[in-house]
Motif scaffolding. Structure first.
Motif, PDB file in Angstrom:
ATOM      1  N   GLY A 224      62.403  25.068 -17.522  1.00 24.43           N
ATOM      2  CA  GLY A 224      61.821  24.274 -18.595  1.00 24.43           C
ATOM      3  C   GLY A 224      60.560  24.922 -19.113  1.00 24.43           C
ATOM      4  O   GLY A 224      60.421  26.150 -19.152  1.00 24.43           O
TER       5      GLY A 224
ATOM      6  N   ILE B 156      65.786  22.684 -15.940  1.00 22.37           N
ATOM      7  CA  ILE B 156      66.153  21.623 -16.885  1.00 22.37           C
ATOM      8  C   ILE B 156      67.109  20.607 -16.283  1.00 22.37           C
ATOM      9  O   ILE B 156      67.296  19.524 -16.839  1.00 22.37           O
ATOM     10  CB  ILE B 156      66.789  22.239 -18.148  1.00 22.37           C
ATOM     11  CG1 ILE B 156      68.058  23.002 -17.780  1.00 22.37           C
ATOM     12  CG2 ILE B 156      65.779  23.147 -18.857  1.00 22.37           C
ATOM     13  CD1 ILE B 156      68.799  23.559 -18.982  1.00 22.37           C
TER      14      ILE B 156
ATOM     15  N   GLY C 272      66.245  17.198 -16.471  1.00 24.52           N
ATOM     16  CA  GLY C 272      64.797  17.227 -16.530  1.00 24.52           C
ATOM     17  C   GLY C 272      64.107  17.184 -15.185  1.00 24.52           C
ATOM     18  O   GLY C 272      62.874  17.261 -15.124  1.00 24.52           O
ATOM     19  N   LYS C 273      64.863  17.082 -14.076  1.00 25.64           N
ATOM     20  CA  LYS C 273      64.240  16.980 -12.753  1.00 25.64           C
ATOM     21  C   LYS C 273      64.665  18.114 -11.824  1.00 25.64           C
ATOM     22  O   LYS C 273      64.531  18.025 -10.618  1.00 25.64           O
ATOM     23  CB  LYS C 273      64.594  15.642 -12.105  1.00 25.64           C
ATOM     24  CG  LYS C 273      64.024  14.448 -12.854  1.00 25.64           C
ATOM     25  CD  LYS C 273      64.328  13.163 -12.097  1.00 25.64           C
ATOM     26  CE  LYS C 273      63.734  11.958 -12.824  1.00 25.64           C
ATOM     27  NZ  LYS C 273      64.012  10.687 -12.102  1.00 25.64           N
TER      28      LYS C 273
END
Length: 536
Positions: free
Chosen positions: A438, A464, A515-516
């Motif tokens: 990311g 991502i 996203g984690k």
């Protein structure tokens, strides 16, 4: 035909205990009754004889008292006036008229006595028992008298005159009648006892027969039931507990008969179902054998097809490399020489051709690498995963420096594997973690932990992430989740990882959320596994 459990229990009980002849029960009942009757009669006899003897003695005492009273009334005045002739005359008449009277003795308090016996009379002076000094009441006892030289019933009666005690009247009664009465009493008692015993025996025998007849009926019916005849009925009409027992027995046989019918019906249904099941099993077994043979043939065909396909992919990839390299080289050369001499559309077409040829060349190389996993793998050996990790990171040195990635690890174990393929596995996973990062710099951590007979490796990143619905799709060959303009690649890297892990005897999966970041897990056996895909 199998008998119900109740019938079997009755049969076993009959065989083991050997049911006795009911006549013995009647005999035992009669003997018990006779014993009780004889005991009762014996008690009656032994208790009544003393009473009857006392009754006989009381009769003798009454007779003696009556005689003594009459002598007292007649001779009291004569004794006082010493008119002994009248006294003697009356006493002799009493002795002669009463055959049971053996003597009459009149004794005054001073001892003067007139003795009258059947042989005559005499005058004497007596003392001691003839003139007792104790309480003056009538007394009787059995003694052996010296006056008549035999056993007598001696009765002493005090006589008074005008309220004054003057002396005693002594009577000696013969025991002949007494003995006759006693003998008669014994005879009557014995005859009565025998009659009672005989009557009691007859009554007890009748009672015993009435008691055992229903038992005989039950015994007979039980034998029939024990032989399997559940239609047998016990006809007992006594109006007591035996009749209720017979009725309960009949109900039990009816229930057993019904149970036997139900059991037979169930057995027939079960046998029918069993036959149908066996037939169905035979049919299904035959079908499974046919299916298994077909599956075996298809499996062999599939294995052969896969080998041929892999070989074809390898050969095709290898053989296509040279023509494609030539095409790429000439297209690039064409672009260099005529770039400024052609119009804009021609230049764009040349760029498309160069890009397509380049991507085609990359796809062929990746496909070749994918096929080499199973066709060109090395033999398994003890591998130090620490060394594999450092070599993989070193291969990615440029990507690590350009992205500013931080790659860390825990202490990694030694395991049995193909060194080069394990290196490619870690390199692909770490490379993906660096590529799909990311806004933050990539951070990748590798660790391993034991789980039974396997090691569980994990490659965790802060990238991502991956949506859960794509957790299986990403391991399929040429499957991409992003466009090539954003993340370059052919989409074959994770497919190669899966094929390597399966060849090494493990499995691979991913846990992630968008996203984690993502964590890729794969397992390797602690001991060597001979793979069917290993090269000979």
């Amino acid at each position: 035909m199998q008998e119900p459990s109740g019938v079997q229990e009755i049969r076993e009980s009959t065989e083991k205990k050997k049911i006795r002849w009911p006549g013995r029960i009647a005999l035992r009942t009669a003997i018990l009754s006779w014993t009780l009757i004889i005991g009762t009669v014996g008690i009656f006899v032994f208790s009544s004889i003393p009473y009857q003897k006392k009754t006989i003695e009381a009769g003798m005492s009454s007779e003696a008292k009556s005689i003594a009273t009459s002598i007292d009334q007649v001779t009291a005045t004569a004794i006082i006036t010493e008119d002994y002739g009248a006294v003697v005359e009356h006493c002799m008449r009493v002795v002669k008229e009463g055959p049971s009277i053996l003597y009459v003795v009149l004794t005054r308090n001073d001892g003067f006595s007139l003795i009258s016996i059947p042989q005559g009379w005499r005058q004497d002076k007596l003392s001691g028992p003839w003139n007792p000094s104790s309480e003056r009441v009538a007394k009787s006892l059995f003694i052996k008298s010296d006056l008549v030289n035999q056993d007598v019933f001696h009765y002493s009666y005090p006589f008074k005159y005008s309220g004054i005690d003057w002396g005693w009247i002594h009577l000696g009664l013969s025991l002949k009648q007494y003995h006759a009465d006693i003998k008669s009493m014994y005879q009557r008692t014995i005859v009565l006892a025998l009659l009672c015993i005989l009557l009691g025996m007859v009554v007890s025998l009748i009672f015993a027969r009435r008691l055992t007849n229903p038992i005989k009926v039950l015994d007979s019916v039980t034998g029939q039931v024990a032989k399997g005849d559940l239609t047998a009925k016990a006809d007992v009409r006594t109006g007591d507990e035996l009749e209720r027992l017979a009725n309960s027995f009949n109900k039990m046989t009816e229930a057993l008969a019904k149970s036997q019918g139900d059991l037979l019906a169930s057995k027939e249904a079960l046998q029918k179902a069993r036959d149908e099941l066996e037939q169905h099993v035979k049919e299904r077994t035959f079908e499974l054998v046919i299916t298994n043979e077909q599956l075996h043939r298809k499996t062999e065909d599939l294995i052969r097809s896969n080998k041929e396909l892999e070989q074809f992919a390898y050969v095709a990839s290898h053989d296509l490399q040279e023509p494609l390299r030539m095409v790429t080289s000439y297209v690039q050369l064409l672009a260099q020489r005529y770039k400024d001499k052609l119009d804009q559309d021609a230049n764009e077409f040349i760029d498309f051709a160069v890009d397509g040829a380049t991507r085609m060349y990359q796809l062929i190389n990746d496909l070749l690498a994918y096929s080499r996993v199973s066709t060109r793998g090395n033999s398994f050996e003890l591998v130090d995963c620490e060394e594999v990790f450092h070599k993989s990171v070193n291969n990615l040195k440029v990507a690590v420096e350009e992205s500013g990635a931080e790659v860390t690890h825990d202490l990694l174990p030694k395991t049995v594997a193909d060194f080069s393929q394990l290196e490619q596995l870690l390199q692909n996973l770490i490379g993906n973690a660096i590529k799909f990062h990311g806004e933050e710099s990539p951070r990748v951590h590798i660790s391993a932990s034991p789980d039974g007979d396997h090691w569980v490796f994990s490659v965790r990143d802060n990238g991502i992430g991956i949506a859960p619905e794509y957790a299986e799709r990403i391991f399929v060959i040429f499957q991409r989740l992003h466009g090539k303009d954003k993340y370059p690649g052919t989409g074959i890297g994770l497919a190669i990882c899966k094929k390597i892990v399966e060849r090494l005897g493990g499995r691979i999966w991913v846990e992630s959320e968008p996203g984690k970041g993502a964590t890729f897990y794969f397992t390797l056996p602690k001991e060597a596994i001979v793979s069917s895909l290993a090269p000979p």
